[in-house]
Design an enzyme around this catalytic site. Sequence first.
Site, PDB file in Angstrom:
ATOM      1  N   CYS A  62       0.745  -1.215   0.114  1.00  0.00           N
ATOM      2  CA  CYS A  62      -0.138   0.072  -0.144  1.00  0.00           C
ATOM      3  C   CYS A  62       0.733   1.234  -0.094  1.00  0.00           C
ATOM      4  CB  CYS A  62      -0.852   0.032   1.098  1.00  0.00           C
ATOM      5  SG  CYS A  62      -1.966  -1.469   1.414  1.00  0.00           S
ATOM      6  N   GLY A  89       0.554  -0.448  -4.626  1.00  0.00           N
ATOM      7  CA  GLY A  89      -0.618  -1.088  -4.159  1.00  0.00           C
ATOM      8  C   GLY A  89      -1.563  -1.181  -5.489  1.00  0.00           C
ATOM      9  N   ASN A 163      -0.381   1.702   5.532  1.00  0.00           N
ATOM     10  CA  ASN A 163       0.758   0.898   4.628  1.00  0.00           C
ATOM     11  C   ASN A 163       1.576   0.301   5.857  1.00  0.00           C
ATOM     12  OD1 ASN A 163       3.781   2.082   3.285  1.00  0.00           O
ATOM     13  ND2 ASN A 163       2.805   0.110   3.122  1.00  0.00           N
ATOM     14  N   GLY A 164       1.593  -1.179   5.570  1.00  0.00           N
ATOM     15  CA  GLY A 164       2.466  -2.013   6.619  1.00  0.00           C
ATOM     16  C   GLY A 164       1.473  -3.200   6.816  1.00  0.00           C
ATOM     17  N   CYS A 307      12.870  -0.932   6.284  1.00  0.00           N
ATOM     18  CA  CYS A 307      12.952  -2.000   5.309  1.00  0.00           C
ATOM     19  C   CYS A 307      13.981  -1.792   4.520  1.00  0.00           C
ATOM     20  CB  CYS A 307      11.610  -2.063   4.823  1.00  0.00           C
ATOM     21  SG  CYS A 307      11.555  -3.214   3.341  1.00  0.00           S
ATOM     22  N   TYR A 313      14.117  -2.599  -4.120  1.00  0.00           N
ATOM     23  CA  TYR A 313      13.075  -2.662  -5.267  1.00  0.00           C
ATOM     24  C   TYR A 313      11.680  -1.865  -4.828  1.00  0.00           C
ATOM     25  CZ  TYR A 313       9.089  -5.303  -7.454  1.00  0.00           C
ATOM     26  OH  TYR A 313       7.862  -5.500  -8.220  1.00  0.00           O
ATOM     27  N   SER A 354      13.274  -2.562 -13.047  1.00  0.00           N
ATOM     28  CA  SER A 354      13.448  -2.453 -11.713  1.00  0.00           C
ATOM     29  C   SER A 354      15.020  -2.966 -11.493  1.00  0.00           C
ATOM     30  CB  SER A 354      12.632  -3.620 -10.476  1.00  0.00           C
ATOM     31  OG  SER A 354      12.539  -4.580 -11.015  1.00  0.00           O
ATOM     32  N   ASP A 416      19.236  -8.246 -12.107  1.00  0.00           N
ATOM     33  CA  ASP A 416      18.064  -8.081 -11.766  1.00  0.00           C
ATOM     34  C   ASP A 416      17.926  -7.927 -10.136  1.00  0.00           C
ATOM     35  OD1 ASP A 416      15.263  -8.280 -11.626  1.00  0.00           O
ATOM     36  OD2 ASP A 416      15.025 -10.096 -12.570  1.00  0.00           O
ATOM     37  N   ASP A 417      16.915  -7.341  -9.684  1.00  0.00           N
ATOM     38  CA  ASP A 417      16.855  -6.966  -8.328  1.00  0.00           C
ATOM     39  C   ASP A 417      16.883  -8.069  -7.167  1.00  0.00           C
ATOM     40  OD1 ASP A 417      13.992  -6.989  -7.588  1.00  0.00           O
ATOM     41  OD2 ASP A 417      14.135  -5.987  -9.647  1.00  0.00           O
ATOM     42  N   CYS A 453       8.167 -12.095   4.978  1.00  0.00           N
ATOM     43  CA  CYS A 453       8.214 -11.058   5.638  1.00  0.00           C
ATOM     44  C   CYS A 453       6.736 -10.919   6.073  1.00  0.00           C
ATOM     45  CB  CYS A 453       8.143  -9.979   4.249  1.00  0.00           C
ATOM     46  SG  CYS A 453       7.763  -8.230   5.113  1.00  0.00           S
ATOM     47  N   CYS A 504      15.632  -3.482   8.999  1.00  0.00           N
ATOM     48  CA  CYS A 504      15.358  -4.819   9.018  1.00  0.00           C
ATOM     49  C   CYS A 504      15.789  -5.518   7.549  1.00  0.00           C
ATOM     50  CB  CYS A 504      13.552  -4.568   8.894  1.00  0.00           C
ATOM     51  SG  CYS A 504      13.047  -6.199   8.759  1.00  0.00           S
ATOM     52  N   CYS A 507      13.901 -10.954   5.844  1.00  0.00           N
ATOM     53  CA  CYS A 507      13.685 -11.805   4.748  1.00  0.00           C
ATOM     54  C   CYS A 507      15.149 -12.412   4.131  1.00  0.00           C
ATOM     55  CB  CYS A 507      13.058 -11.079   3.593  1.00  0.00           C
ATOM     56  SG  CYS A 507      13.676  -9.467   3.140  1.00  0.00           S
TER      57      CYS A 507
HETATM   58  S1  SF4 Z   1      11.348  -8.765   6.089  1.00  0.00           S
HETATM   59 FE1  SF4 Z   1      12.456  -8.100   4.117  1.00  0.00          FE
HETATM   60  S2  SF4 Z   1      10.829  -7.047   3.025  1.00  0.00           S
HETATM   61 FE2  SF4 Z   1       9.802  -7.287   5.055  1.00  0.00          FE
HETATM   62  S3  SF4 Z   1      10.361  -5.494   6.216  1.00  0.00           S
HETATM   63 FE3  SF4 Z   1      12.168  -6.610   6.474  1.00  0.00          FE
HETATM   64  S4  SF4 Z   1      13.550  -6.157   4.966  1.00  0.00           S
HETATM   65 FE4  SF4 Z   1      11.616  -5.303   4.479  1.00  0.00          FE
END
Ligand code: SF4
Length: 546
Positions: A62, A89, A163-164, A307, A313, A354, A416-417, A453, A504, A507
């Site tokens: 979003c 989104g 958003n989130g 994030c 990306y 991207s 690629d990303d 995630c 963060c 992932c």
């Molecule tokens: S898990 Fe990955 S995509 Fe999700 S918030 Fe953390 S860094 Fe971002």
Amino acid sequence: MRREPDGGTTYLSSARRPGGVAARIPNSDQWSISPTLGGVPRGDGRLNHDLLPGEKGPQDACGVFGVWAPGEEVAKLTYFGLYALQHRGQESAGIAVSNGSQILVFKDMGLVSQVFDETSLGSLQGHIAVGHARYSTTGASVWENAQPTFRATAHGSIALGHNGNLVNTAQLAEMVADLPKENGRATQVAATNDTDLVTALLAGQTDDDGKPLTIEEAAAKILPEVMGAFSLVFMDEGTLYAARDPQGIRPLVLGRLERGWVVASESAALDICGAAYVREVEPGEMLAIDENGLRTSRFAEAKPKGCVFEYVYLARPDTDIAGRNVYLSRVEMGRRLAKEAPVEADLVIATPESGTPAAIGYAEASGIPYGSGLVKNAYVGRTFIQPSQTIRQLGIRLKLNPLKEVIRGKRLVVVDDSIVRGNTQRALVKMLREAGAAEIHIRISSPPVKWPCFFGIDFATRAELIANGMTIEEIGTSLGADSLSYISIDGMIESTTIPKANLCRACFDGEYPMELPDPELLGKQLLETELAAGPANAAAEALRRP
Ligand code: SF4
């Protein structure tokens, strides 16, 4: 347009069947709901996300936009703000506008440009607006879950966009179940998403004597209880609010108009509507904007964990997050990738679009020329035609066409990303070989995605992630590439210039920035599952539809 005698409810004219209008019915917390645009063709809403039919890339959670600007066309400003955030989104879009005494919400399934037209925007008159473009992370992609959410309060009403993705949705559902009952009825939630629970909690708070709290008071009480990623824009009839979770996982920025203020998911949306960037909404901060100016308060201590995938990306390249431009981060990722994973080749090409900035960086650092090897069919993602099986077999060719004259006989570096399931890259390698490429070396500007995630990005299930259970060499072989390399986690992080401790990257490394509940209390369909669980479940009771 028709106004009720008491001025409480506004409907759009039915001369053109309106697409998803919700308006408060006076003296109740019910909405009048118009059906969606039945029979009107709409695109698949995928834009540039998915190169291969049925193969989803990472999906955003979003975009949000809010404006307080007396004398401005706030609905149109919000429309253009959402237009700039459409990549975040594409399932539904909505705008709520207040004229100081009532809020009108207009929302529907589809892209921003499909949901709104001159007539609908013209009906949204006022000086405060919040807007939302949705990709669903908790709750199905259905009209009821489109945002802004809307709810009546003791003081008026509230409209909210999020958003989130939250991680304590089950606990929030129980809190909704515990709200004071009105006329013997529990608070009812029509939607099945985490956002509607927050809206219900903000609307239904009382003090120790049972006196209803204002939205601002309720937010100060409730937001510290909300766990997960949330960049919120919300409003009552007189005030625009913005709040960001203590980790600041998703971006949220503040901008200044000549006659007002704007908040948006990304700084690029400020540029597009002519607002000057002021600053980020700080993690753990809430802003309130009305005729008395801008007030700031803190509902939690900031523990920044932005994030990192926004830099890889998700965000637009022309956006800045935490003071760092996204495009420059991506170019730097490409440069570092070239140093970490060099290869002898003739040409660097990108998977458009991207992968482009990282490909430019790779070419620059490696000295290998950068070229355009793939031409993207920019509009096919918005086709109104459902592809038949024969057409579906064309796969990636529906969106990308190789430039044979450029590719033939060349040793290619394809940048690629990210790789999620690998099907897109496999199809790409096949197509490039058929176009005459001599060698194909895939370089990825993020490390292998191995963990799900829970904060608003929908990758795939863990079992579907190709990096789970395969070595990098095995993945390369499975894709049919001559070689495959990913950037290191440190290389990616250093490219952002943001301290590792403030990002963060769960992932990639499985280190989540907060404690997570048990797996059965997470997941997109959580509230639908709760609904099916029966009356014994307290959360389900709270979620029962009217
Ligand atoms: S898990 Fe990955 S995509 Fe999700 S918030 Fe953390 S860094 Fe971002």
